[in-house]
Design a protein around this motif. Sequence first.
Motif, short mmCIF file in Angstrom:
data_model
loop_
_atom_site.label_atom_id
_atom_site.label_comp_id
_atom_site.label_asym_id
_atom_site.label_seq_id
_atom_site.Cartn_x
_atom_site.Cartn_y
_atom_site.Cartn_z
N GLY A 228 107.94 105.05 149.88
CA GLY A 228 108.00 104.98 148.34
C GLY A 228 106.65 104.41 147.70
N ALA A 229 106.13 103.10 148.55
CA ALA A 229 104.95 102.74 147.83
C ALA A 229 103.69 103.59 148.03
CB ALA A 229 104.79 101.30 148.54
N GLY A 230 103.82 104.27 149.17
CA GLY A 230 102.42 105.44 149.46
C GLY A 230 102.71 106.57 148.46
N ILE A 231 103.84 106.73 148.11
CA ILE A 231 104.05 108.07 147.15
C ILE A 231 103.71 107.33 145.73
CG2 ILE A 231 105.82 109.49 145.93
CD1 ILE A 231 107.23 109.47 148.52
N VAL A 232 104.07 106.30 145.54
CA VAL A 232 103.92 105.70 144.12
C VAL A 232 102.30 105.50 143.96
CG1 VAL A 232 104.07 103.74 142.41
CG2 VAL A 232 106.01 104.75 143.62
N GLN B 185 96.32 109.73 141.81
CA GLN B 185 95.87 111.05 141.34
C GLN B 185 95.84 111.03 139.92
OE1 GLN B 185 94.96 112.73 144.10
NE2 GLN B 185 96.00 114.41 142.93
N TYR B 186 96.76 110.14 139.08
CA TYR B 186 96.54 109.94 137.67
C TYR B 186 95.10 109.53 137.53
CZ TYR B 186 97.28 108.14 133.20
OH TYR B 186 97.19 107.66 131.60
N HIS B 187 94.74 108.16 137.96
CA HIS B 187 93.44 107.87 137.69
C HIS B 187 92.53 108.82 137.94
CE1 HIS B 187 94.60 103.64 136.37
NE2 HIS B 187 95.52 103.68 137.34
N ASN B 188 92.45 109.59 139.15
CA ASN B 188 91.43 110.71 139.35
C ASN B 188 91.37 111.48 138.11
OD1 ASN B 188 90.57 109.62 141.85
ND2 ASN B 188 92.08 110.50 143.03
N GLY B 189 92.80 111.92 137.86
CA GLY B 189 92.71 112.86 136.74
C GLY B 189 92.00 112.41 135.53
N GLN B 190 92.36 111.19 135.20
CA GLN B 190 91.47 110.75 134.13
C GLN B 190 90.15 110.50 134.17
OE1 GLN B 190 93.37 109.39 131.02
NE2 GLN B 190 95.01 110.36 131.57
N ILE B 191 89.61 110.16 135.57
CA ILE B 191 88.37 110.05 135.63
C ILE B 191 87.44 111.45 135.55
CG2 ILE B 191 86.56 109.47 137.31
CD1 ILE B 191 88.50 107.36 138.41
N PHE C 15 99.98 106.90 145.68
CA PHE C 15 99.46 108.46 145.47
C PHE C 15 99.48 108.89 144.05
CE2 PHE C 15 99.72 113.04 145.99
CZ PHE C 15 98.34 113.21 146.58
N LEU C 16 100.39 108.79 143.44
CA LEU C 16 100.70 109.47 142.20
C LEU C 16 99.72 108.61 141.29
CD1 LEU C 16 104.52 109.79 142.24
CD2 LEU C 16 102.80 111.53 142.29
N ILE C 17 99.72 107.26 141.18
CA ILE C 17 98.84 106.54 140.49
C ILE C 17 97.48 106.82 140.64
CG2 ILE C 17 97.98 103.99 139.74
CD1 ILE C 17 100.86 103.07 140.62
#
Length: 199
Positions: free
Chosen positions: A31-35, A41-47, A37-39
């Motif tokens: 679960g922590a890995g998924i969270v 991905q979100y930051h990469n998308g923002q960047i 990964f999502l975080i």
Amino acid sequence: MAKINLLPWRAERRKQRQQEFVAMVVASVIGAGIVFFLILQYHNGQIEGQQARNQLLQQEIRQVDTKITEIEALERTRAQLIARKEVIEQLQASRSQMVHLFDELVRSIPDGVQLSSIQQSGRQLTLEGHAQSNARVSAYMRSLEASEWMTSPDLSIIEARDGPNALPFAFILRVQMATPGQNEDSGVIIDDGTAGGAL
């Protein structure tokens, strides 16, 4: 009294709890890995979005810089054209000045005064000549002062020298060129390469 052996049951219970604990730990890690990964991905998308906006801004800045360079080149061309136009206007306004100036020089010379040299330096004329007396030079200066084409006569030198017998006094007189209808501040200044030379 009957004896009951609880050891196998306790061991199985402990083993079951260990398995549940391991399963919970594994689930938590997943679960922590998924969270994470999502975080990530979100930051990469923002960047990536910010980088795309930065690239767009840089392109716009380059376009604006190109336009500024073109505008500066146009401003320089405009300034050059205005300078040429002003020179042409000055030439048009003063092309007859020398004719009037020479005519005025002839008209203003009184009897008993003879010019031997005329030199121009910018707006200043240097007149050298001979006169019968100091009074003749004074009369000449008054005549120049009354002229529309010359102003501010300034006597530099007047002295007795070897010259024509009838004109024993040599003088050097400086006078400013003028244009009728214009003050000295707005006068036209023409430098045709003859400044400082004899007219």
